[in-house]
Design a protein around this motif. Structure first.
Motif, short mmCIF file in Angstrom:
data_model
loop_
_atom_site.label_atom_id
_atom_site.label_comp_id
_atom_site.label_asym_id
_atom_site.label_seq_id
_atom_site.Cartn_x
_atom_site.Cartn_y
_atom_site.Cartn_z
N SER A 63 0.80 -1.32 0.16
CA SER A 63 0.01 -0.10 -0.02
C SER A 63 0.82 1.13 -0.12
O SER A 63 2.02 0.94 0.11
CB SER A 63 -0.89 -0.01 1.25
OG SER A 63 -0.11 0.06 2.39
N THR A 64 0.25 2.48 -0.16
CA THR A 64 0.89 3.45 -0.20
C THR A 64 1.40 3.77 1.03
O THR A 64 2.67 4.52 1.33
CB THR A 64 0.08 4.68 -0.65
OG1 THR A 64 -0.79 4.84 0.11
CG2 THR A 64 -0.31 4.55 -2.15
N VAL A 65 0.71 3.62 2.24
CA VAL A 65 1.28 3.85 3.50
C VAL A 65 2.66 3.04 3.75
O VAL A 65 3.71 3.34 4.24
CB VAL A 65 0.23 3.51 4.58
CG1 VAL A 65 0.71 3.75 6.14
CG2 VAL A 65 -0.68 4.72 4.61
N ASN A 66 2.43 1.83 3.58
CA ASN A 66 3.59 0.71 3.76
C ASN A 66 4.84 1.22 2.76
O ASN A 66 5.98 0.76 2.93
CB ASN A 66 3.00 -0.53 3.37
CG ASN A 66 2.22 -0.94 4.55
OD1 ASN A 66 2.08 -0.24 5.73
ND2 ASN A 66 1.51 -2.19 4.55
N ILE A 142 -3.81 10.28 -4.59
CA ILE A 142 -2.86 9.25 -3.77
C ILE A 142 -2.89 7.92 -4.68
O ILE A 142 -3.69 7.31 -4.71
CB ILE A 142 -3.16 8.87 -2.46
CG1 ILE A 142 -3.40 10.24 -1.63
CG2 ILE A 142 -2.22 8.14 -1.74
CD1 ILE A 142 -3.96 10.03 -0.33
N THR A 143 -1.69 7.91 -5.30
CA THR A 143 -1.35 6.76 -6.17
C THR A 143 -0.06 6.34 -5.98
O THR A 143 0.81 6.81 -5.54
CB THR A 143 -1.42 6.97 -7.64
OG1 THR A 143 -0.33 8.03 -8.15
CG2 THR A 143 -2.69 7.67 -8.06
N LYS A 144 0.37 4.93 -5.93
CA LYS A 144 1.82 4.43 -5.99
C LYS A 144 2.64 4.83 -6.70
O LYS A 144 3.74 5.05 -6.24
CB LYS A 144 1.55 2.81 -5.95
CG LYS A 144 0.75 2.16 -5.23
CD LYS A 144 0.65 0.49 -5.21
CE LYS A 144 -0.24 -0.23 -4.29
NZ LYS A 144 -0.07 -1.74 -4.49
N ARG A 145 2.49 5.09 -7.95
CA ARG A 145 3.31 5.79 -8.81
C ARG A 145 3.66 7.35 -8.27
O ARG A 145 4.83 7.57 -8.15
CB ARG A 145 3.04 5.98 -10.31
CG ARG A 145 3.81 6.85 -11.26
CD ARG A 145 3.36 6.72 -12.48
NE ARG A 145 4.20 7.45 -13.56
CZ ARG A 145 4.30 8.56 -13.58
NH1 ARG A 145 3.55 9.57 -13.08
NH2 ARG A 145 5.08 9.20 -14.59
N ARG A 146 2.83 7.96 -7.86
CA ARG A 146 3.26 9.46 -7.29
C ARG A 146 3.91 9.31 -5.73
O ARG A 146 4.81 9.95 -5.60
CB ARG A 146 1.99 10.25 -7.02
CG ARG A 146 1.31 10.52 -8.42
CD ARG A 146 -0.13 11.36 -8.15
NE ARG A 146 -0.59 11.96 -9.40
CZ ARG A 146 -1.82 12.53 -9.42
NH1 ARG A 146 -2.55 12.81 -8.58
NH2 ARG A 146 -2.13 13.03 -10.81
N VAL A 147 3.49 8.10 -5.07
CA VAL A 147 4.03 8.05 -3.78
C VAL A 147 5.61 7.83 -4.20
O VAL A 147 6.77 8.10 -3.16
CB VAL A 147 3.38 6.98 -3.06
CG1 VAL A 147 4.31 6.50 -1.84
CG2 VAL A 147 1.99 7.58 -2.54
N LEU A 347 -7.28 1.25 6.38
CA LEU A 347 -6.27 0.64 6.93
C LEU A 347 -5.71 -0.88 6.25
O LEU A 347 -4.59 -1.05 6.17
CB LEU A 347 -6.71 0.27 8.40
CG LEU A 347 -5.57 -0.55 9.12
CD1 LEU A 347 -4.23 0.28 8.98
CD2 LEU A 347 -5.79 -0.72 10.56
N SER A 348 -7.01 -1.32 5.55
CA SER A 348 -6.43 -2.62 5.03
C SER A 348 -5.36 -2.56 3.89
O SER A 348 -4.71 -3.20 3.51
CB SER A 348 -7.69 -3.40 4.35
OG SER A 348 -8.35 -2.60 3.38
N SER A 349 -5.62 -1.24 3.14
CA SER A 349 -4.46 -0.89 2.28
C SER A 349 -3.35 -0.14 2.71
O SER A 349 -2.32 0.36 2.14
CB SER A 349 -5.01 0.02 1.10
OG SER A 349 -5.59 1.20 1.47
N GLY A 350 -3.59 0.07 4.12
CA GLY A 350 -2.47 1.05 4.51
C GLY A 350 -1.56 0.11 5.67
O GLY A 350 -0.37 0.49 5.75
N MET A 351 -2.07 -0.68 6.30
CA MET A 351 -1.36 -1.30 7.30
C MET A 351 -1.95 -2.75 7.66
O MET A 351 -1.50 -3.43 8.16
CB MET A 351 -1.09 -0.50 8.60
CG MET A 351 -0.09 -0.81 9.51
SD MET A 351 1.38 -1.07 8.72
CE MET A 351 2.23 -2.11 9.94
#
Length: 351
Positions: A63-66, A142-147, A347-351
């Motif tokens: 995920s983006t948080v991770n 918020i996208t993975k590429r931008r992160v 949170l499922s996509s964050g942690m």
């Protein structure tokens, strides 16, 4: 570790002879501190490596948080490269045996990684604020590429803003002594005389306190939003989203608080150094033990995050069990998978 090991915060040491400088501390202080630091080293390297592997190995953890937390784990691992030098310096302060390049590089590396961690914590908190307060915009912004791009920029910015450290530190020796016997890894006399050292001290201190004040304000806004939305949440999907958002914010807030507590003594020491000046014998004695405590907390901050994830995140624990105990974790992972199927801002996509 930056300015706060051994004589990093001191000036003239004319009250000490060469024989006195084997160590600045008694043996009953050195032994427990060394054992504690080595334990933190083992926990930090192992925990952060496992965190990176877990986040990379399992699709539901990417995920983006991770992504931010993985980058922070890399920073924490790099911080531990300076531990052998720091332990050497508390046991045998003079002469410094690793050379001018290693002295400059390790101080620069620790400062850069510290800045990088602060920037990562700030950005991941901003992301959670957007995801919770503006969920529809978050799915677009918020996208993975931008992160990935943001993480690269954070590293570049941290490396650049820490670069003055390369001109502040080096291996020097006091005048009137044999160079080979009194070599120190410390700030240069020129940087102290021209005021550059004090300027960098205040810049680094602002680098810490300004984000901490901002994060306190930001998490206040997040908590207010979560408090407001709890009254009108309807349906299982909305309820799960609220639950996961609260858990994520709680975990990140604990990470921020632990980081702040671990680093606060260090920056208090820098402020005292800037206000009190250098070269005073009593001040030198006091600051050395304060610096020793700061060193231990510095390495604690680099090792504590994986433990916090394990304590506060059920999904992290589940993923860790799946990796360490594949057979045992297979069935457990299947039974829990439906709970973490939501994508986007939960949170499922964050942690």
């Amino acid at each position: 570790m930056g300015f706060n090991v051994s004589a990093a915060n001191t000036g003239s040491h004319s009250n000490y002879t060469t024989e006195d400088m084997d160590s600045l501390f008694h043996i009953y202080v050195l032994v427990p501190v060394t054992i504690l630091c080595i334990s933190l080293f083992l926990l930090g390297i192992t925990g952060n490596l496992l965190t990176i592997i877990v986040f990379k190995r399992y699709r539901d953890m990417r995920s983006t948080v991770n992504m931010y937390l993985s980058s922070m784990a890399v920073s924490d691992i790099l911080i531990f490269l300076g531990l052998p030098s720091d332990l050497y310096r508390i046991w045998k302060y003079k002469p410094y045996a690793f050379g001018n390049f290693v002295c400059k590089f390790l101080v620069y590396l620790s400062e850069s990684c510290t800045y990088c961690t602060i920037l990562h914590i700030t950005m991941v908190s901003i992301e959670r604020y957007i995801a919770i307060c503006f969920p529809l915009k978050a799915k677009i912004i918020i996208t993975k590429r931008r992160v990935k791009i943001v993480i690269i920029l954070l590293w570049i910015f941290a490396l650049l803003t820490a670069s003055p450290i390369l001109f502040l530190f080096g291996v020097e020796h006091p005048p009137g002594f044999q160079p080979e016997e009194t070599k120190e890894c410390k700030y240069t006399e020129q940087s102290a005389q021209n005021g550059l050292l004090h300027v960098m001290t205040w810049v680094s201190t602002i680098y810490f306190f300004l984000p901490m004040f901002f994060l306190t304000f930001l998490y206040g806004l997040i908590c207010r939003k979560l408090w407001q939305t709890r009254h009108w949440a309807r349906g299982p999907a909305t309820a799960n989203r609220g639950k996961y958002n609260k858990a994520t914010v709680k975990m990140l807030a604990v990470v921020v608080v632990c980081f702040m507590l671990c680093w606060l003594p260090f920056h208090i020491g820098r402020i005292l150094f800037a206000l009190a000046g250098v070269g005073e014998y009593v001040f030198f004695e006091v600051t050395q033990y304060f610096n020793l405590l700061s060193m231990v907390l510095f390495y604690l901050s680099a090792s504590i995050n994986p433990m916090l994830y394990n304590i506060m995140s059920e999904k992290y624990r589940s993923a860790m069990r799946r990796m360490l105990y594949p057979k045992q974790g297979l069935q457990s992972g299947r039974t829990r998978s439906y709970r973490f199927s939501l994508e986007g801002t939960e949170l499922s996509s964050g942690m």
